[in-house]
Design a protein around this motif. Structure first.
Motif, short mmCIF file in Angstrom:
data_model
loop_
_atom_site.label_atom_id
_atom_site.label_comp_id
_atom_site.label_asym_id
_atom_site.label_seq_id
_atom_site.Cartn_x
_atom_site.Cartn_y
_atom_site.Cartn_z
N ASP A 33 36.30 1.25 -35.19
CA ASP A 33 35.97 2.06 -34.53
C ASP A 33 34.43 2.59 -33.86
OD1 ASP A 33 38.41 1.95 -34.68
OD2 ASP A 33 38.49 3.57 -36.18
N ARG A 34 33.17 2.89 -35.01
CA ARG A 34 31.91 3.67 -34.38
C ARG A 34 32.01 2.30 -34.09
NH1 ARG A 34 28.96 5.30 -39.14
NH2 ARG A 34 30.18 7.13 -38.70
N SER A 35 31.99 0.99 -33.53
CA SER A 35 31.32 0.12 -32.99
C SER A 35 31.66 0.13 -31.53
CB SER A 35 31.49 -1.58 -33.37
OG SER A 35 30.85 -2.62 -32.81
N SER A 36 33.20 -0.07 -31.63
CA SER A 36 33.98 0.92 -30.26
C SER A 36 33.05 1.41 -29.66
CB SER A 36 35.18 0.32 -30.41
OG SER A 36 35.91 0.59 -29.34
N ARG A 37 32.75 2.95 -30.65
CA ARG A 37 32.75 3.63 -29.21
C ARG A 37 31.31 3.67 -29.32
NH1 ARG A 37 29.54 8.80 -31.48
NH2 ARG A 37 30.75 10.07 -30.42
N ASP A 38 30.22 3.31 -29.67
CA ASP A 38 29.36 2.58 -29.58
C ASP A 38 28.79 1.66 -28.36
OD1 ASP A 38 27.85 4.26 -31.12
OD2 ASP A 38 27.35 2.55 -32.63
N ASP A 39 29.51 0.75 -28.22
CA ASP A 39 29.84 -0.23 -26.84
C ASP A 39 30.56 0.49 -25.50
OD1 ASP A 39 29.05 -1.95 -28.39
OD2 ASP A 39 30.82 -3.11 -29.06
N LEU A 78 26.56 5.19 -20.44
CA LEU A 78 25.06 5.29 -20.03
C LEU A 78 24.49 4.29 -18.91
CD1 LEU A 78 23.81 6.00 -23.25
CD2 LEU A 78 23.94 7.81 -21.98
N ARG A 79 24.49 3.14 -19.46
CA ARG A 79 23.83 2.42 -18.29
C ARG A 79 24.79 2.83 -16.79
NH1 ARG A 79 24.32 -2.17 -22.17
NH2 ARG A 79 27.09 -2.07 -21.31
N GLU A 80 26.15 3.01 -17.06
CA GLU A 80 26.31 2.45 -15.44
C GLU A 80 25.26 4.48 -15.58
OE1 GLU A 80 28.09 1.64 -13.00
OE2 GLU A 80 27.43 -0.36 -15.14
N ASN A 81 25.53 5.10 -16.05
CA ASN A 81 24.85 6.28 -15.53
C ASN A 81 23.61 6.72 -14.93
OD1 ASN A 81 24.69 9.33 -15.18
ND2 ASN A 81 24.18 9.89 -17.07
N LEU A 82 22.54 5.99 -15.76
CA LEU A 82 21.81 5.15 -15.53
C LEU A 82 21.17 4.75 -14.18
CD1 LEU A 82 18.45 5.59 -16.25
CD2 LEU A 82 18.63 2.80 -17.18
N LYS A 83 21.62 3.77 -13.40
CA LYS A 83 22.04 2.93 -12.40
C LYS A 83 22.29 4.21 -11.06
CE LYS A 83 23.88 -1.62 -14.21
NZ LYS A 83 24.76 -2.76 -14.00
#
Length: 60
Positions: free
Chosen positions: A12-18, A24-29
Motif C-alpha cells: 500500500d505504501r509503495s502504491s501510494r508513493d508511486d 508531483l511529476r505532472e505538477n512540475l511539468k
C-alpha cells in the motif's frame, strides 16, 4: 499473520508513493509550462516570430 499484514502495508505504501511521484511529476511539468508561457508573453524584447525587436532606438 503479522507477515501478511506487513507485506500489505508495504504494498500500500509503495502504491501510494508511486501515485505521489506521478502526481508531483505532472505538477512540475504543468508549472514549468506555465512559467514558459508567462516568460514568453512577458518578454517584450522579442517579436512573435522570435526575432529581436530593435524598437525605435536610432530612428530620427
Amino acid at each position: 499473520m503479522a507477515d501478511q499484514n506487513d507485506k500489505t502495508t508495504r504494498q500500500d505504501r509503495s502504491s501510494r508513493d508511486d501515485r505521489l511521484k506521478s502526481a508531483l511529476r505532472e505538477n512540475l511539468k504543468r508549472r514549468k509550462a506555465q512559467a514558459r508561457e508567462r516568460a514568453a508573453s512577458a518578454d517584450p524584447s522579442q517579436d512573435g516570430d522570435g526575432s529581436l525587436d530593435e524598437g525605435t532606438a536610432g530612428e530620427t
